[in-house]
Structures are given as C-alpha cells and as structure tokens.
Design a protein around this motif. Structure first.
Motif, PDB file in Angstrom:
ATOM      1  N   THR A 122      54.541  -4.260  55.047  1.00  8.06           N
ATOM      2  CA  THR A 122      54.163  -3.196  55.978  1.00  8.06           C
ATOM      3  C   THR A 122      54.134  -3.715  57.409  1.00  8.06           C
ATOM      4  O   THR A 122      54.625  -3.051  58.337  1.00  8.06           O
ATOM      5  N   SER A 123      53.571  -4.905  57.612  1.00 14.81           N
ATOM      6  CA  SER A 123      53.513  -5.481  58.955  1.00 14.81           C
ATOM      7  C   SER A 123      54.907  -5.820  59.482  1.00 14.81           C
ATOM      8  O   SER A 123      55.231  -5.554  60.649  1.00 14.81           O
ATOM      9  N   LEU A 124      55.747  -6.404  58.623  1.00 13.34           N
ATOM     10  CA  LEU A 124      57.109  -6.743  59.055  1.00 13.34           C
ATOM     11  C   LEU A 124      57.901  -5.485  59.392  1.00 13.34           C
ATOM     12  O   LEU A 124      58.660  -5.454  60.374  1.00 13.34           O
ATOM     13  N   MET A 125      57.730  -4.448  58.586  1.00 18.68           N
ATOM     14  CA  MET A 125      58.420  -3.189  58.850  1.00 18.68           C
ATOM     15  C   MET A 125      57.973  -2.610  60.193  1.00 18.68           C
ATOM     16  O   MET A 125      58.785  -2.084  60.964  1.00 18.68           O
ATOM     17  N   ALA A 126      56.663  -2.717  60.485  1.00 17.70           N
ATOM     18  CA  ALA A 126      56.149  -2.214  61.758  1.00 17.70           C
ATOM     19  C   ALA A 126      56.738  -2.984  62.936  1.00 17.70           C
ATOM     20  O   ALA A 126      57.055  -2.396  63.976  1.00 17.70           O
ATOM     21  N   VAL A 127      56.891  -4.303  62.775  1.00 16.37           N
ATOM     22  CA  VAL A 127      57.489  -5.115  63.844  1.00 16.37           C
ATOM     23  C   VAL A 127      58.925  -4.665  64.104  1.00 16.37           C
ATOM     24  O   VAL A 127      59.347  -4.496  65.266  1.00 16.37           O
ATOM     25  N   ILE A 128      59.692  -4.471  63.035  1.00 15.26           N
ATOM     26  CA  ILE A 128      61.095  -4.060  63.185  1.00 15.26           C
ATOM     27  C   ILE A 128      61.181  -2.687  63.840  1.00 15.26           C
ATOM     28  O   ILE A 128      61.994  -2.456  64.747  1.00 15.26           O
ATOM     29  N   MET A 129      60.328  -1.751  63.403  1.00 15.67           N
ATOM     30  CA  MET A 129      60.354  -0.415  63.989  1.00 15.67           C
ATOM     31  C   MET A 129      59.918  -0.434  65.442  1.00 15.67           C
ATOM     32  O   MET A 129      60.446   0.311  66.275  1.00 15.67           O
ATOM     33  N   ALA A 130      58.950  -1.295  65.776  1.00 16.63           N
ATOM     34  CA  ALA A 130      58.517  -1.414  67.170  1.00 16.63           C
ATOM     35  C   ALA A 130      59.655  -1.921  68.041  1.00 16.63           C
ATOM     36  O   ALA A 130      59.843  -1.472  69.178  1.00 16.63           O
ATOM     37  N   ALA A 131      60.436  -2.880  67.516  1.00 15.73           N
ATOM     38  CA  ALA A 131      61.565  -3.419  68.278  1.00 15.73           C
ATOM     39  C   ALA A 131      62.720  -2.436  68.373  1.00 15.73           C
ATOM     40  O   ALA A 131      63.626  -2.615  69.192  1.00 15.73           O
ATOM     41  N   MET A 132      62.692  -1.394  67.543  1.00 17.21           N
ATOM     42  CA  MET A 132      63.755  -0.387  67.591  1.00 17.21           C
ATOM     43  C   MET A 132      63.464   0.703  68.617  1.00 17.21           C
ATOM     44  O   MET A 132      64.364   1.161  69.318  1.00 17.21           O
ATOM     45  N   SER A 133      62.191   1.146  68.699  1.00 17.92           N
ATOM     46  CA  SER A 133      61.935   2.336  69.521  1.00 17.92           C
ATOM     47  C   SER A 133      60.718   2.239  70.422  1.00 17.92           C
ATOM     48  O   SER A 133      60.620   2.987  71.390  1.00 17.92           O
ATOM     49  N   GLY A 134      59.753   1.365  70.155  1.00 23.88           N
ATOM     50  CA  GLY A 134      58.587   1.235  71.019  1.00 23.88           C
ATOM     51  C   GLY A 134      57.624   2.403  70.976  1.00 23.88           C
ATOM     52  O   GLY A 134      56.857   2.618  71.907  1.00 23.88           O
ATOM     53  N   ILE A 135      57.625   3.192  69.875  1.00 22.77           N
ATOM     54  CA  ILE A 135      56.738   4.350  69.732  1.00 22.77           C
ATOM     55  C   ILE A 135      55.625   4.000  68.750  1.00 22.77           C
ATOM     56  O   ILE A 135      55.839   3.291  67.780  1.00 22.77           O
ATOM     57  N   ILE A 136      54.410   4.543  68.993  1.00 20.08           N
ATOM     58  CA  ILE A 136      53.265   4.154  68.181  1.00 20.08           C
ATOM     59  C   ILE A 136      52.941   5.182  67.093  1.00 20.08           C
ATOM     60  O   ILE A 136      52.891   4.870  65.909  1.00 20.08           O
ATOM     61  N   GLY A 137      52.714   6.423  67.474  1.00 20.10           N
ATOM     62  CA  GLY A 137      52.231   7.434  66.537  1.00 20.10           C
ATOM     63  C   GLY A 137      53.124   7.619  65.333  1.00 20.10           C
ATOM     64  O   GLY A 137      52.661   7.678  64.188  1.00 20.10           O
ATOM     65  N   GLY A 138      54.429   7.694  65.562  1.00 22.15           N
ATOM     66  CA  GLY A 138      55.375   7.896  64.474  1.00 22.15           C
ATOM     67  C   GLY A 138      55.351   6.759  63.472  1.00 22.15           C
ATOM     68  O   GLY A 138      55.525   6.979  62.263  1.00 22.15           O
ATOM     69  N   GLU A 139      55.152   5.519  63.945  1.00 19.26           N
ATOM     70  CA  GLU A 139      55.098   4.372  63.044  1.00 19.26           C
ATOM     71  C   GLU A 139      53.918   4.479  62.089  1.00 19.26           C
ATOM     72  O   GLU A 139      54.049   4.237  60.881  1.00 19.26           O
ATOM     73  N   VAL A 140      52.741   4.827  62.627  1.00 19.35           N
ATOM     74  CA  VAL A 140      51.543   4.920  61.790  1.00 19.35           C
ATOM     75  C   VAL A 140      51.726   6.004  60.729  1.00 19.35           C
ATOM     76  O   VAL A 140      51.403   5.807  59.551  1.00 19.35           O
ATOM     77  N   VAL A 141      52.270   7.152  61.134  1.00 23.98           N
ATOM     78  CA  VAL A 141      52.486   8.244  60.181  1.00 23.98           C
ATOM     79  C   VAL A 141      53.483   7.822  59.105  1.00 23.98           C
ATOM     80  O   VAL A 141      53.266   8.046  57.902  1.00 23.98           O
ATOM     81  N   LEU A 142      54.574   7.217  59.522  1.00 26.34           N
ATOM     82  CA  LEU A 142      55.614   6.813  58.572  1.00 26.34           C
ATOM     83  C   LEU A 142      55.095   5.760  57.590  1.00 26.34           C
ATOM     84  O   LEU A 142      55.319   5.854  56.378  1.00 26.34           O
ATOM     85  N   LEU A 143      54.380   4.761  58.099  1.00 28.68           N
ATOM     86  CA  LEU A 143      53.814   3.734  57.224  1.00 28.68           C
ATOM     87  C   LEU A 143      52.752   4.329  56.298  1.00 28.68           C
ATOM     88  O   LEU A 143      52.608   3.909  55.143  1.00 28.68           O
ATOM     89  N   GLY A 144      52.009   5.315  56.818  1.00 29.57           N
ATOM     90  CA  GLY A 144      51.025   5.989  55.980  1.00 29.57           C
ATOM     91  C   GLY A 144      51.664   6.745  54.825  1.00 29.57           C
ATOM     92  O   GLY A 144      51.119   6.810  53.723  1.00 29.57           O
ATOM     93  N   LEU A 145      52.846   7.306  55.063  1.00 29.22           N
ATOM     94  CA  LEU A 145      53.548   8.048  54.019  1.00 29.22           C
ATOM     95  C   LEU A 145      54.210   7.117  53.002  1.00 29.22           C
ATOM     96  O   LEU A 145      54.244   7.412  51.806  1.00 29.22           O
ATOM     97  N   ILE A 146      54.741   5.984  53.484  1.00 29.17           N
ATOM     98  CA  ILE A 146      55.516   5.107  52.606  1.00 29.17           C
ATOM     99  C   ILE A 146      54.641   4.046  51.945  1.00 29.17           C
ATOM    100  O   ILE A 146      54.686   3.844  50.724  1.00 29.17           O
TER     101      ILE A 146
END
Length: 541
Positions: A122-146
């Motif tokens: 989950t943490s590694l996925m968040a790092v990759i997603m942060a490096a892709m788009s720099g958005i916060i809210g969408g990451e939390v929602v997506l990680l919460g769903l997956i």
C-alpha cells in the motif's frame, strides 16, 4: 488605522467567518475588502457619504485597488497554473481506470509472503501514484477501496491498516510533482523545478520512514499483520526472487532501448551538437550511444540467458502491472528533468499518456472521460476560488504593511532562530487542523517567508548550513512536510473524511483518527529532520 489593530481584527474576523461556515475563498475576499477600507479609506465606514473622495475610491484605475487587482490578474494568468487541472485530470483517470488495481496486484504478488507485506505494498503504491500525479484525496480513496478490504480480510490490525492508507496516501504533498509545491512556487516566485528537486530526498525519506515503521511494528507484533495462507502452486522465495530479477532485466533492456533510440534521433538530426554556453542533453549525446546500447544488451542477456525464457515470461506476467505507472512517471518527471519540457507541458503529456494507456487497455469510454472531466472541474474550481480569495487577502494585507509589521515584531524580539521556526511550525500545524492547505500557503507563507529570509542563516538548523539562495526552497519543503501532518490532524484532517467515505460502516471517524496517531509521530520525526539538517533539501540541487 494602525496595522497592529488591523491584524487583530483580521484574525478575529477569520475565526468568526470560518466558524459560521463561510467558504474560505469568500471569507478571505470579505476580509481583504475590510483590510483595504480600514487602512486606506476608513471614512467609508464612518462617513459613507464621502465615497469617491478617498484613496480607494477617488481615482478609479489607480491606487491600492489597482495594484491589488493587477496582482490577482498576474497570478491567475500564470502559465504554470494550467498544470494544476492537468494533474487533477490525470489522477481522476487513474482512479477510474484499472491501472491502479493492476499495479496493486503486481506489487502484492512480490510481497504477499512478507510480514506486513500488504501494508508495505500500500505504501509503495502510494509513492508511485504520488510520483504520477501529486494529488492527495484521490489516492486515499483509491487505496481505501483496494487495500483496506484486503487488509481487514486477512486480519490486519485495523489501526495499522487505516494509518498506513492515510499516511501513505498523503505523500502526494511531498513527492514531485506536488500541487502544493506548484502553488508555493507561484506565490513565492521560487523555481518550481528546484522545489521538486529539493523535495525528492525528504519525500522518499518520509516514505521509507513509514515503511520502516510498518516493518518494525509487524516484526514486534506479528498478530497485527498475519501472513496469508500459502496457495498451491505459489512460487518459493528464491523462485520469486529470480522472476523479479528477470522482470527488472526486461525493464533495463526496454528503458535502455528507448534511451538509445532517443540519443540516436538527436545524433541523426544534429540536435545534440554542443553550442557555446549550452548544457549537454542528459543521456542524449553521441558518446553515450555505446554505453546505453551495452546496457540494453546486458538486460536482454540477463533476461533470456541468465534467468531463462520461462522465468522471464512468468516475471513479466506478474510484473507488467508496474509498467504503465513507471511509464507515466518517466514521461512526467523525465520530460521535466531531461530538459524536454516545462512543468505545464509535462502535466499535459502525463495526462495524455494515462488516457492512451486506458485506450490500449480497452478501458477508455465517454463515461470515463466525462467523470474525470467533472471531477477536474469541481476540484479546480475549488482551488481557483480559494486562490483568488486568499491571494486577495494576502495582497491587501501586504499593501497595508502587515508582513513587515510581523517580521519586525518577531525579529525585533530577539528570539532564538530555532524558537522562531518552531513557533511557525506550531502555527502551521494548528491552522492545518482547521484550514485547507491552499488557504494556508496563500495567507501565511507571504507573511512567514520574509521573516525566515531575515533570520541569521547560520542559525538555521544544527547540522550543515544553507546557502542564501536555498532558503526559500528549504522553507517550501518544510511547509509541505508540515502539511503532511495537517492531512491527518484531528478534528478536520481531510484524509480521515476521504477514507470514511469508502470505509466499512463499522469504522467510525474516532477509529480513523486513533489509527493516525503513530503515523503522525513518524511525520513529526521527518519534520524534525528537516529542521535539524536543512541541507538534506539541497542534496540534489
């Protein structure tokens, strides 16, 4: 009216307006008007029949109002501001396509038999997603769903699962291309590229601290992260390691091949011929063709000969979900640091790359595009309205002499430099618990940054010494680290509400905030590192 009284009225007015539920953008605009009137034409309040005779209303198109409107116009027409909706659009496409889900499955395959592996994934996925788009809210929602359902199903400690998702999902604040850094750079006229470079090491340091906490906690308390039951046919540890090595060899061969073709194109077209005063193209010069070709051949030999074709195919099957995210990161950050494009163009290329990946995967549709555009419109509209209102208030307060008044007040008090910085951090932490980051960066940073620039530079930190040209960059990264904490801080930490929107009904907001506590401690530790060793920001500059 003197600026001290105006400052007191401004603070009380902001508290009252936010307490009654007025949106931050409108509250800031109302207070900006009040500051201008109190400073430049108070007779509007005491003798309204004199309107048209004072400094504000006497000569339309001149004076303080003209300066203020010009400042807002200049800010709203900044070219780099276009990158904000483009990054939001990219994140919306990622959230609604299957790219993130497949990336999660790939990471999960490699780490599933590791204690705490799902949390680390989950943490590694968040790092990759942060490096892709720099958005916060969408990451939390997506990680919460997956990730949240899977961690709870496997018996993970609920607090560990919640804290991991929200702390990791907030990394978009720190890891480039961060929208927070873009807005900070616009407001303070600091190089956004330099801010991105400076945030790399602290951002990944925070990510590693979160992962280290997960590893240490799950080793000390194995019951917090039970291992899943092995499935028939699962590869052993050594087999999985060989497959991963083969997959990395394929990535090396593919990446080196792309770089070779790029350098060859520059060489054939003559674009890499050095002129006086020009910098060489990174990995694009004629003398670099041979080393890049050797790297590509080495990757192929490792994949097909050393690891073997069968192992390589298996590695590709389980690792291919990582390729699209890495491709997007390469397009966005590679184009910026490769000197190909600026921030805005890189955001556009990233959004186009994500859309084309969705097309090739057969996931693109009118519905996907419409949903992503609507989310982009709503998010961008919120940011722009807050930006206009808060920038208006910051500009009015600056014209009234507020920043100089506060700077002279603090510097003249002869407080120790580190005490001043700690006081600023406490103020930012307190405001972050109640106010959106956009308002803070527009209202507080124009006041705090001039103070920081006036502080004795040799007294900033305890290890190493900053160069004067790096102070704004260091303070920007420090501010972003502070905002990391604010995303988790009760009572209004936005990460909690993002997760609550997709969490199972039995998880309350109290449960979510309880899960944040140890991760807030990790974030405060990272914040302390930046204060003690400010030169960590300049490692790559």
């Amino acid at each position: 009216m003197d600026i001290g009284t105006i400052s007191l009225i401004l603070v009380l007015g902001m508290i009252v307006l936010l307490a009654i539920g007025m949106p931050l953008g409108f509250a800031s605009a109302v207070l900006a008007l009040l500051v201008m009137v109190l400073k430049f034409e108070p007779t509007i309040l005491t003798a309204p029949w004199t309107i048209g005779e004072g400094m504000l209303t006497g000569r339309p198109g001149t004076g303080p109002l003209y300066i203020l409107t010009q400042k807002i116009f200049d800010l709203m027409t900044e070219y780099v501001l276009i990158s904000v909706p483009l990054f939001i659009f990219m994140a919306a496409l990622l959230e609604r396509s299957g790219i993130a889900k497949e990336m999660y499955n790939s990471l999960n395959f490699w780490l599933s038999r590791t204690r705490g592996g799902i949390a680390i994934v989950t943490s590694l996925m968040a790092v990759i997603m942060a490096a892709m788009s720099g958005i916060i809210g969408g990451e939390v929602v997506l990680l919460g769903l997956i990730a949240l359902p899977q961690m709870l199903r496997l018996g993970y400690n609920q607090n560990l699962a919640i804290g991991t998702i929200c702390a990791s999902g907030s990394l978009g604040t720190m890891i480039p291309p961060s929208i927070v850094l873009i807005i900070y750079g616009l407001i303070t006229e600091t190089s956004i590229k330099a801010l991105f470079t400076g945030a790399f090491v602290p951002g990944f340091m925070l990510a590693m601290m979160i992962i280290a906490y997960i590893v240490i906690r799950t080793q000390l308390r194995p019951e917090d992260a039970p291992l899943p039951e092995p499935q028939p046919g699962d590869p052993t540890g050594s087999e999985k390691l060989g497959m991963f090595g083969a997959f990395l060899s394929l990535l090396l061969a593919g990446g080196a091949t792309v770089l070779f073709l790029r350098a060859l194109f520059f060489t054939v077209t003559g674009q890499n011929i050095m002129e006086v005063g020009e910098d060489p193209i990174a990995l694009g010069m004629p003398d670099q063709l041979l080393p890049i070709a050797i790297a590509a051949l080495t990757g192929l030999v490792l994949a097909l000969v050393v690891f073997g074709k069968e192992r390589t195919m298996n590695g590709w099957t389980h690792g291919k979900g990582l390729v699209p995210p890495l491709l997007v990161i390469g397009v966005v950050l590679g184009s910026i640091y490769g000197g190909i494009t600026g921030i805005t163009e890189a955001a556009g290329m990233g959004a186009f790359a994500v859309f084309m990946i969705a097309v090739f995967r057969g996931e693109a549709s009118v519905g996907l595009l419409w949903d992503a555009m609507m989310r982009t419109l709503k998010s961008t509209g919120t940011i722009i309205w807050v930006t206009i209102g808060a920038a208006t208030l910051a500009g009015a307060y600056t014209l009234a002499g507020g920043p100089n008044y506060i700077a002279n007040l603090i510097v003249g008090s002869e407080m120790p430099t580190m005490f001043v910085l700690l006081t600023m951090m406490l103020i930012l932490l307190f405001m972050g618990a109640f106010m959106d980051w956009v308002g803070i960066v527009l209202l507080i940073i124009p006041v705090f940054l001039p103070i920081v620039r006036k502080l004795p530079i040799e007294e900033i930190g305890f290890i190493g010494q900053l160069e004067p040209q790096h102070v704004s960059i260091w303070f920007g990264v420090l501010f972003c680290m502070n905002m990391q904490v604010s995303f988790l801080s009760p009572p209004f930490g936005p990460a909690a509400f993002y997760l609550k929107s997709v969490a199972p009904p039995h998880i309350s907001l109290t449960d979510i905030f309880k899960g944040f506590l140890p991760f807030i401690g990790v974030q405060l530790l990272a914040l302390s590192v930046l204060l003690i060793w400010p030169n960590i920001v300049t490692v790559l500059l």
